[in-house]
Design an enzyme around this catalytic site. Structure first.
Site, mmCIF file in Angstrom:
data_model
loop_
_atom_site.group_PDB
_atom_site.id
_atom_site.type_symbol
_atom_site.label_atom_id
_atom_site.label_comp_id
_atom_site.label_asym_id
_atom_site.label_seq_id
_atom_site.Cartn_x
_atom_site.Cartn_y
_atom_site.Cartn_z
ATOM 1 N N ILE A 1 -13.753 -10.303 48.552
ATOM 2 C CA ILE A 1 -14.895 -10.402 47.639
ATOM 3 C C ILE A 1 -16.076 -9.741 48.329
ATOM 4 C CG2 ILE A 1 -15.384 -12.754 48.470
ATOM 5 C CD1 ILE A 1 -16.674 -13.340 45.711
ATOM 6 N N ALA A 2 -16.823 -8.937 47.599
ATOM 7 C CA ALA A 2 -18.019 -8.321 48.199
ATOM 8 C C ALA A 2 -18.988 -7.913 47.103
ATOM 9 C CB ALA A 2 -17.637 -7.098 49.036
ATOM 10 N N GLU B 1 -9.470 -16.907 53.837
ATOM 11 C CA GLU B 1 -9.890 -16.837 55.235
ATOM 12 C C GLU B 1 -11.281 -16.219 55.292
ATOM 13 O OE1 GLU B 1 -6.839 -15.205 54.512
ATOM 14 O OE2 GLU B 1 -5.470 -16.739 55.262
ATOM 15 N N ASN C 1 -19.383 -15.705 59.568
ATOM 16 C CA ASN C 1 -19.865 -15.266 58.250
ATOM 17 C C ASN C 1 -20.447 -16.449 57.466
ATOM 18 O OD1 ASN C 1 -20.385 -14.019 55.836
ATOM 19 N ND2 ASN C 1 -18.366 -13.037 55.655
ATOM 20 N N TYR D 1 -18.747 -20.371 49.457
ATOM 21 C CA TYR D 1 -17.522 -21.135 49.194
ATOM 22 C C TYR D 1 -17.805 -22.642 49.154
ATOM 23 C CZ TYR D 1 -15.630 -16.590 50.482
ATOM 24 O OH TYR D 1 -15.378 -15.248 50.548
HETATM 25 C C1 LIG Z 1 -20.881 -13.074 50.877
HETATM 26 C C2 LIG Z 1 -21.298 -12.171 49.718
HETATM 27 C C3 LIG Z 1 -20.058 -11.778 48.901
HETATM 28 C C4 LIG Z 1 -22.276 -12.950 48.812
HETATM 29 O O1 LIG Z 1 -22.587 -12.126 47.701
HETATM 30 P P1 LIG Z 1 -23.910 -12.331 46.789
HETATM 31 O O2 LIG Z 1 -23.661 -11.614 45.499
HETATM 32 O O3 LIG Z 1 -25.100 -11.943 47.557
HETATM 33 O O4 LIG Z 1 -23.887 -13.910 46.574
HETATM 34 P P2 LIG Z 1 -24.637 -14.737 45.407
HETATM 35 O O5 LIG Z 1 -25.969 -14.130 45.124
HETATM 36 O O6 LIG Z 1 -23.712 -14.911 44.259
HETATM 37 O O7 LIG Z 1 -24.856 -16.127 46.156
HETATM 38 C C5 LIG Z 1 -24.164 -17.316 45.781
HETATM 39 C C6 LIG Z 1 -24.369 -18.368 46.851
HETATM 40 O O8 LIG Z 1 -23.775 -17.920 48.077
HETATM 41 C C7 LIG Z 1 -24.563 -18.374 49.187
HETATM 42 N N1 LIG Z 1 -25.129 -17.213 49.886
HETATM 43 C C8 LIG Z 1 -24.972 -15.900 49.538
HETATM 44 N N2 LIG Z 1 -25.602 -15.107 50.444
HETATM 45 C C9 LIG Z 1 -26.159 -15.936 51.362
HETATM 46 C C10 LIG Z 1 -26.943 -15.709 52.541
HETATM 47 N N3 LIG Z 1 -27.252 -14.454 52.941
HETATM 48 N N4 LIG Z 1 -27.323 -16.792 53.263
HETATM 49 C C11 LIG Z 1 -27.006 -18.037 52.868
HETATM 50 N N5 LIG Z 1 -26.276 -18.320 51.751
HETATM 51 C C12 LIG Z 1 -25.855 -17.275 51.005
HETATM 52 C C13 LIG Z 1 -25.658 -19.234 48.591
HETATM 53 O O9 LIG Z 1 -25.163 -20.553 48.502
HETATM 54 C C14 LIG Z 1 -25.803 -18.625 47.206
HETATM 55 O O10 LIG Z 1 -26.343 -19.499 46.277
HETATM 56 P P3 LIG Z 1 -27.958 -19.556 46.110
HETATM 57 O O11 LIG Z 1 -28.422 -18.150 45.898
HETATM 58 O O12 LIG Z 1 -28.134 -20.462 44.918
HETATM 59 O O13 LIG Z 1 -28.487 -20.127 47.396
HETATM 60 C C15 LIG Z 1 -22.040 -10.896 50.221
HETATM 61 O O14 LIG Z 1 -23.007 -11.295 51.186
HETATM 62 C C16 LIG Z 1 -21.131 -9.842 50.833
HETATM 63 O O15 LIG Z 1 -20.620 -8.969 50.135
HETATM 64 N N6 LIG Z 1 -20.927 -9.908 52.162
HETATM 65 C C17 LIG Z 1 -20.061 -8.938 52.860
HETATM 66 C C18 LIG Z 1 -18.608 -9.148 52.499
HETATM 67 C C19 LIG Z 1 -18.149 -10.558 52.834
HETATM 68 O O16 LIG Z 1 -18.508 -11.121 53.854
HETATM 69 N N7 LIG Z 1 -17.300 -11.129 51.964
HETATM 70 C C20 LIG Z 1 -16.720 -12.435 52.174
HETATM 71 C C21 LIG Z 1 -15.588 -12.322 53.106
HETATM 72 S S1 LIG Z 1 -14.697 -13.851 53.301
#
Ligand SMILES: CC(C)(COP(=O)(O)OP(=O)(O)OC[C@H]1O[C@@H](n2cnc3c(N)ncnc32)[C@H](O)[C@@H]1OP(=O)(O)O)[C@@H](O)C(=O)NCCC(=O)NCCS
Length: 163
Positions: A83-84, A117, A122, A129
Site C-alpha cells: 500500500i502506498a 508485514e 515505519n 493499521y
Molecule cells: C503509510 C502511508 C501509506 C499512509 O498514506 P496516507 O495516504 O498519507 O495516509 P492517510 O492520510 O490515509 O492516513 C490515515 C491514518 O494513518 C496514520 N498516518 C498516516 N501517515 C502518518 C504519519 N506520517 N504519522 C502518523 N500517522 C500517520 C494516521 O492515523 C492517519 O489518520 P489521521 O490523518 O486521522 O491521523 C504513506 O505514508 C506511504 O505511502 N508510505 C510509504 C509506503 C509505506 O510505508 N507503506 C506501508 C508499508 S507496510
C-alpha cells in the site's frame, strides 16, 4: 484550501493502464519497490490478487492516480501485499480509503482475518493499521533485505466489514 485539496479520494480497481503511475508511486515510496512487471503479473495472472488505485483531482481537475493497494485473498485470509500514497498527496485520507475498500472487498470474498508485514521503523504505516484495529502479533527477524530490518506482523482478527 483549494477545491482539489478538499476532494475525497475515489477508489477503483487497478487496470494495466495504471501500471506506469503505480510504479512511479512505488519507486517514490519504497526502498525495495515492486517492478512494473510484478504489477502486470498480479493483474493478469494471479487470480487471488485484488488491486485497487485511488484517484484525486490534479491541478487541472483531472483525475490522477495517487495511491494503490494490493491484497491477496488466500482461503479466509486477506494478506495486504503493498500500500502506498504518492508523497505529494499524503495525509489526505488516501491510504485510509484504499484500506477500507480492500478490507470491505476481502470480507465480501469470505476473508475473516487480515494480516500484513510492516517495518519496525515505519510508524506512519503502523498508525494507519492501528486505526483499523490491527494488532502486532509477531516479529519476522531481519525480514527486509536492504537493511536487515525486522518486520512486525500485524493482524486484524476478526475482520469485519469496515463502515
Ligand atoms: C503509510 C502511508 C501509506 C499512509 O498514506 P496516507 O495516504 O498519507 O495516509 P492517510 O492520510 O490515509 O492516513 C490515515 C491514518 O494513518 C496514520 N498516518 C498516516 N501517515 C502518518 C504519519 N506520517 N504519522 C502518523 N500517522 C500517520 C494516521 O492515523 C492517519 O489518520 P489521521 O490523518 O486521522 O491521523 C504513506 O505514508 C506511504 O505511502 N508510505 C510509504 C509506503 C509505506 O510505508 N507503506 C506501508 C508499508 S507496510
Amino acid at each position: 484550501m483549494s477545491q482539489a485539496e478538499q476532494a475525497e479520494p475515489r477508489v477503483r480497481p487497478m487496470t494495466q493502464e495504471d501500471v506506469d503511475a503505480v510504479y512511479d508511486i512505488d519507486v517514490r515510496s519504497y526502498a525495495l519497490p515492486w517492478s512494473a512487471r510484478a504489477y502486470r503479473y498480479e493483474l493478469s495472472q494471479n487470480a487471488n490478487a485484488r488491486l485497487w488505485v485511488a484517484e484525486l483531482p490534479d491541478e487541472h481537475a483531472r483525475p490522477r492516480v495517487v495511491g494503490m493497494i494490493v491484497t491477496w485473498i488466500i482461503l479466509d485470509e486477506a494478506h495486504i501485499g503493498t500500500i502506498a500514497t504518492h508523497p505529494d498527496y499524503r495525509r489526505r485520507g488516501v491510504a485510509e480509503a484504499l484500506l477500507r475498500q480492500a478490507l470491505r472487498d476481502a470480507t465480501r470474498l469470505g476473508a475473516v482475518q487480515a494480516l500484513l508485514e510492516v517495518r519496525r521503523s515505519n510508524l506512519p504505516a503502523q498508525a494507519l493499521y492501528i486505526k483499523f484495529g490491527f494488532k502486532q502479533t509477531g516479529v519476522r527477524p531481519r525480514y527486509y533485505q536492504d537493511n536487515q530490518e525486522d518486520a512486525l506482523l500485524m493482524t486484524l482478527d476478526p475482520l469485519e466489514e469496515p463502515e
